[in-house]
Design a protein around this motif. Structure first.
Motif, PDB file in Angstrom:
ATOM      1  N   ALA A  61       2.130   5.168 -14.163  1.00  0.00           N
ATOM      2  CA  ALA A  61       2.884   5.827 -13.099  1.00  0.00           C
ATOM      3  C   ALA A  61       1.913   6.322 -12.041  1.00  0.00           C
ATOM      4  CB  ALA A  61       3.698   6.999 -13.655  1.00  0.00           C
ATOM      5  N   GLY A  62       2.289   6.145 -10.794  1.00  0.00           N
ATOM      6  CA  GLY A  62       1.461   6.613  -9.693  1.00  0.00           C
ATOM      7  C   GLY A  62       1.799   5.868  -8.421  1.00  0.00           C
TER       8      GLY A  62
ATOM      9  N   GLY B 205      10.431   9.219 -15.758  1.00  0.00           N
ATOM     10  CA  GLY B 205       9.721   9.370 -17.012  1.00  0.00           C
ATOM     11  C   GLY B 205       8.425  10.148 -16.847  1.00  0.00           C
ATOM     12  N   PRO B 206       7.702  10.367 -17.959  1.00  0.00           N
ATOM     13  CA  PRO B 206       6.431  11.092 -17.891  1.00  0.00           C
ATOM     14  C   PRO B 206       5.363  10.257 -17.197  1.00  0.00           C
ATOM     15  CG  PRO B 206       6.794  10.218 -20.090  1.00  0.00           C
ATOM     16  CD  PRO B 206       8.050   9.943 -19.316  1.00  0.00           C
ATOM     17  N   GLY B 207       4.174  10.828 -17.026  1.00  0.00           N
ATOM     18  CA  GLY B 207       3.085  10.130 -16.360  1.00  0.00           C
ATOM     19  C   GLY B 207       2.455   9.077 -17.246  1.00  0.00           C
TER      20      GLY B 207
ATOM     21  N   ARG C  93      -2.769   8.741  -9.298  1.00  0.00           N
ATOM     22  CA  ARG C  93      -1.802   9.497 -10.090  1.00  0.00           C
ATOM     23  C   ARG C  93      -2.025  10.991  -9.866  1.00  0.00           C
ATOM     24  NH1 ARG C  93      -4.177   9.274 -16.219  1.00  0.00           N
ATOM     25  NH2 ARG C  93      -6.370   9.028 -15.679  1.00  0.00           N
ATOM     26  N   PRO C  94      -0.972  11.776  -9.882  1.00  0.00           N
ATOM     27  CA  PRO C  94      -1.108  13.205  -9.595  1.00  0.00           C
ATOM     28  C   PRO C  94      -1.749  13.995 -10.726  1.00  0.00           C
ATOM     29  CG  PRO C  94       1.155  12.680 -10.149  1.00  0.00           C
ATOM     30  CD  PRO C  94       0.428  11.367 -10.062  1.00  0.00           C
ATOM     31  N   ASP C  95      -1.795  13.410 -11.939  1.00  0.00           N
ATOM     32  CA  ASP C  95      -2.246  14.182 -13.099  1.00  0.00           C
ATOM     33  C   ASP C  95      -3.608  13.747 -13.621  1.00  0.00           C
ATOM     34  OD1 ASP C  95      -1.328  11.716 -13.854  1.00  0.00           O
ATOM     35  OD2 ASP C  95      -0.415  12.384 -15.712  1.00  0.00           O
ATOM     36  N   GLY C  96      -4.424  13.083 -12.777  1.00  0.00           N
ATOM     37  CA  GLY C  96      -5.730  12.654 -13.261  1.00  0.00           C
ATOM     38  C   GLY C  96      -6.446  11.764 -12.273  1.00  0.00           C
ATOM     39  N   LEU C  97      -7.555  11.189 -12.728  1.00  0.00           N
ATOM     40  CA  LEU C  97      -8.330  10.291 -11.890  1.00  0.00           C
ATOM     41  C   LEU C  97      -7.524   9.032 -11.563  1.00  0.00           C
ATOM     42  CD1 LEU C  97     -11.801  10.439 -13.715  1.00  0.00           C
ATOM     43  CD2 LEU C  97     -11.185  11.556 -11.556  1.00  0.00           C
TER      44      LEU C  97
ATOM     45  N   ASP D  21       0.845  -1.188   0.000  1.00  0.00           N
ATOM     46  CA  ASP D  21       0.000   0.000   0.000  1.00  0.00           C
ATOM     47  C   ASP D  21       0.884   1.243   0.000  1.00  0.00           C
ATOM     48  OD1 ASP D  21      -2.128   1.700   0.183  1.00  0.00           O
ATOM     49  OD2 ASP D  21      -2.633   1.224   2.256  1.00  0.00           O
ATOM     50  N   GLY D  22       0.676   2.149  -0.970  1.00  0.00           N
ATOM     51  CA  GLY D  22       1.471   3.368  -1.059  1.00  0.00           C
ATOM     52  C   GLY D  22       2.722   3.258  -1.896  1.00  0.00           C
ATOM     53  N   LEU D  23       2.975   2.073  -2.497  1.00  0.00           N
ATOM     54  CA  LEU D  23       4.175   1.889  -3.311  1.00  0.00           C
ATOM     55  C   LEU D  23       4.101   2.752  -4.570  1.00  0.00           C
ATOM     56  CD1 LEU D  23       6.806   0.214  -3.904  1.00  0.00           C
ATOM     57  CD2 LEU D  23       5.319  -1.367  -5.160  1.00  0.00           C
ATOM     58  N   ALA D  24       5.162   3.519  -4.831  1.00  0.00           N
ATOM     59  CA  ALA D  24       5.235   4.325  -6.050  1.00  0.00           C
ATOM     60  C   ALA D  24       5.772   3.461  -7.184  1.00  0.00           C
ATOM     61  CB  ALA D  24       6.137   5.531  -5.842  1.00  0.00           C
TER      62      ALA D  24
END
Length: 303
Positions: free
Chosen positions: A242-243, A281-283, A257-261, A36-39
């Motif tokens: 990514a997230g 890398g990018p998202g 993810r920081p850039d969307g749902l 839980d919480g792994l990037a």
């Protein structure tokens, strides 16, 4: 880990109540904990290859190194499907293997109850794999007897033999209280025992006092699923994920993810692809997505 060459995802499995993403790097196999919480930050590359078969001797890599279709949840070539022990059982190609089996009832939502069997030596792994929100064992015995009992309960419409993943998702938004889940499953178990006793399944050993296990908290669903999220329906060569992971639900991953749902990923879509760790890398990109939203609560008419 050879990040330059990447590693191939071969499945998600549960061990000692913890989810692990299995992967191969050449001839070596690894288990990667999904905490839980792994990037995570993965670039996906193809071609998508067959993940092999699970046999009596353990996992067998695909002898043909075959490619498989990039779409869908099937990551085995026809030859490995035919050799896979789990699929042989599911297709009734193994009538008796000398092992003891357990018959279970698994609860996924009100009115959504499944009957199934699992080898006794596997413990409770099968109930974790299929994201059963609550479950109980109801009997044990040799495979032919347990299979007959499974069919009897399904034919009596007490429970279903199969429940597709898509039918499970809506229940995650609004679950009844734990006591209600336990009461529904306990009542179904009582009906199952009564029906099996009436039909005379002598080779079965009933398990009338087996406790009900609730896995909602284990799957991180006590607060329900996100109100809105995007389900990944397919991956392609060059896609990126990514997230930050939430607790896996059976074989499914929620990825914030920081850039969307948030994303919901069935890990069967991931198997067979080569993953490259790219933390800088990018998202997310290159994904086919389906937006899901919590249904609005029905309101009483104002007039």
């Amino acid at each position: 880990m050879h990040q330059a060459n990447g590693w191939t995802a071969t499945g998600l499995r549960w061990q000692d109540g913890a989810p692990l993403l299995t992967a191969s790097e050449g001839r070596q196999r690894h288990d990667r904990p999904l905490t839980d919480g792994l990037a995570v930050a993965w670039r996906i590359s193809g071609p998508r290859r067959c993940t092999g078969a699970h046999t009596e001797r353990g996992h067998r890599p695909c002898p043909h190194h075959a490619t498989v279709q990039p779409e869908g949840t099937t990551s085995q070539c026809p030859s490995c499907q035919n050799a896979d022990r789990g699929l042989q059982l599911a297709r009734d190609r193994i009538l008796d293997d000398g092992r003891d089996y357990r018959l279970y009832l698994a609860w996924f939502a009100p009115g959504l109850l499944k009957v199934g069997l699992t080898a006794e030596e596997r413990g409770t792994v099968r109930l974790l794999e299929q994201a059963a929100l609550a479950w109980t064992f109801i009997a044990r015995g040799p495979l032919p007897a347990v299979r007959r009992a499974e069919l009897a309960l399904a034919h009596a419409r007490l429970a279903r033999e199969r429940i597709p993943a898509a039918a499970k998702y809506p229940a995650w938004w609004q679950l009844p209280a734990p006591a209600e889940r336990r009461a529904a499953l306990t009542a179904a178990r009582t009906r199952a025992h009564r029906l099996l006793a009436e039909q005379g399944h002598e080779q079965l050993e009933p398990l009338p006092d087996h406790p009900v296990t609730d896995q909602v908290e284990l799957f991180g669903l006590t607060g329900g699923a996100p109100d809105r999220y995007q389900q990944v329906t397919s991956l392609a060569d060059g896609a990126r994920l990514a997230g930050r992971l939430r607790r896996p639900i059976g074989g499914h991953l929620f990825l914030d993810r920081p850039d969307g749902l948030p994303l919901l990923l069935d890990t069967r879509l991931l198997t067979g692809w080569t993953l490259h760790a790219e933390p800088d890398g990018p998202g997310c990109a290159g994904l086919t997505l389906l937006t899901r939203a919590r249904p609005e609560a029905e309101q009483d008419a104002l007039f």
